[in-house]
Design a protein around this motif. Structure first.
Motif, PDB file in Angstrom:
ATOM      1  N   ASP A  40     -35.228   5.086  96.562  1.00 16.53           N
ATOM      2  CA  ASP A  40     -35.297   6.519  96.315  1.00 16.53           C
ATOM      3  C   ASP A  40     -35.582   6.724  94.827  1.00 16.53           C
ATOM      4  O   ASP A  40     -34.811   6.303  93.973  1.00 16.53           O
ATOM      5  CB  ASP A  40     -33.986   7.191  96.721  1.00 16.53           C
ATOM      6  N   ASP A  41     -36.678   7.391  94.527  1.00 20.08           N
ATOM      7  CA  ASP A  41     -37.112   7.604  93.151  1.00 20.08           C
ATOM      8  C   ASP A  41     -36.465   8.845  92.548  1.00 20.08           C
ATOM      9  O   ASP A  41     -37.127   9.698  91.980  1.00 20.08           O
ATOM     10  CB  ASP A  41     -38.642   7.698  93.104  1.00 20.08           C
ATOM     11  N   CYS A  42     -35.151   8.940  92.704  1.00 19.18           N
ATOM     12  CA  CYS A  42     -34.331  10.015  92.128  1.00 19.18           C
ATOM     13  C   CYS A  42     -34.660  11.373  92.756  1.00 19.18           C
ATOM     14  O   CYS A  42     -34.803  12.377  92.060  1.00 19.18           O
ATOM     15  CB  CYS A  42     -34.489  10.059  90.602  1.00 19.18           C
ATOM     16  N   SER A  43     -34.744  11.396  94.078  1.00 20.75           N
ATOM     17  CA  SER A  43     -35.002  12.654  94.792  1.00 20.75           C
ATOM     18  C   SER A  43     -33.858  13.631  94.558  1.00 20.75           C
ATOM     19  O   SER A  43     -32.690  13.259  94.684  1.00 20.75           O
ATOM     20  CB  SER A  43     -35.107  12.399  96.301  1.00 20.75           C
ATOM     21  N   PRO A  44     -34.166  14.884  94.232  1.00 23.92           N
ATOM     22  CA  PRO A  44     -33.087  15.857  94.041  1.00 23.92           C
ATOM     23  C   PRO A  44     -32.470  16.385  95.340  1.00 23.92           C
ATOM     24  O   PRO A  44     -31.347  16.873  95.322  1.00 23.92           O
ATOM     25  CB  PRO A  44     -33.761  16.992  93.259  1.00 23.92           C
ATOM     26  N   SER A  45     -33.169  16.270  96.452  1.00 23.82           N
ATOM     27  CA  SER A  45     -32.651  16.803  97.718  1.00 23.82           C
ATOM     28  C   SER A  45     -31.626  15.861  98.331  1.00 23.82           C
ATOM     29  O   SER A  45     -31.890  14.666  98.484  1.00 23.82           O
ATOM     30  CB  SER A  45     -33.798  17.014  98.711  1.00 23.82           C
ATOM     31  N   PRO A  46     -30.464  16.384  98.710  1.00 22.37           N
ATOM     32  CA  PRO A  46     -29.414  15.525  99.260  1.00 22.37           C
ATOM     33  C   PRO A  46     -29.765  14.873 100.597  1.00 22.37           C
ATOM     34  O   PRO A  46     -29.226  13.828 100.932  1.00 22.37           O
ATOM     35  CB  PRO A  46     -28.203  16.449  99.400  1.00 22.37           C
ATOM     36  N   HIS A  47     -30.674  15.477 101.371  1.00 20.68           N
ATOM     37  CA  HIS A  47     -30.991  14.894 102.680  1.00 20.68           C
ATOM     38  C   HIS A  47     -31.577  13.492 102.535  1.00 20.68           C
ATOM     39  O   HIS A  47     -31.367  12.642 103.403  1.00 20.68           O
ATOM     40  CB  HIS A  47     -31.925  15.799 103.489  1.00 20.68           C
ATOM     41  N   VAL A  48     -32.281  13.232 101.454  1.00 23.90           N
ATOM     42  CA  VAL A  48     -32.878  11.910 101.261  1.00 23.90           C
ATOM     43  C   VAL A  48     -31.781  10.853 101.146  1.00 23.90           C
ATOM     44  O   VAL A  48     -31.797   9.833 101.850  1.00 23.90           O
ATOM     45  CB  VAL A  48     -33.810  11.890 100.029  1.00 23.90           C
TER      46      VAL A  48
END
Length: 92
Positions: A40-48
């Protein structure tokens, strides 16, 4: 002994349905000596984070890492490649 395939996949803000389908496409394979290396490339969305954690909990062949900062597809792919232990690598 059969060779292991490492499937390396950078992830960033992937829609939930697409991320689940991507993981399912690997877990549904009939050949079972594989590992899925997801970064994960620092996704801001919690679902990831939630989907990746659940996938790793469900299957020990799924390995997950999260970058502390967004580095783009190249850095995330390189991190996933560094996780790979297989004799062959596939990019997804």
């Amino acid at each position: 002994m059969a060779p292991r395939f490492s499937v390396v996949t950078p992830v960033y803000e992937t829609p939930a349905d697409v991320l689940r389908a991507t993981i399912r496409s690997v877990t549904a394979q009939t050949y079972d000596d594989w590992e899925l290396c997801l970064v994960d490339d620092c996704s801001p969305s919690p679902h990831v984070t939630e989907i990746l954690a659940a996938a790793a909990d469900d299957d020990p062949r799924i390995r997950v890492s999260r970058r502390d900062r967004n580095g783009g597809i190249v850095e995330a792919s390189n991190d996933a490649l560094a996780m790979a232990d297989g004799e062959f690598v596939a990019l997804l």
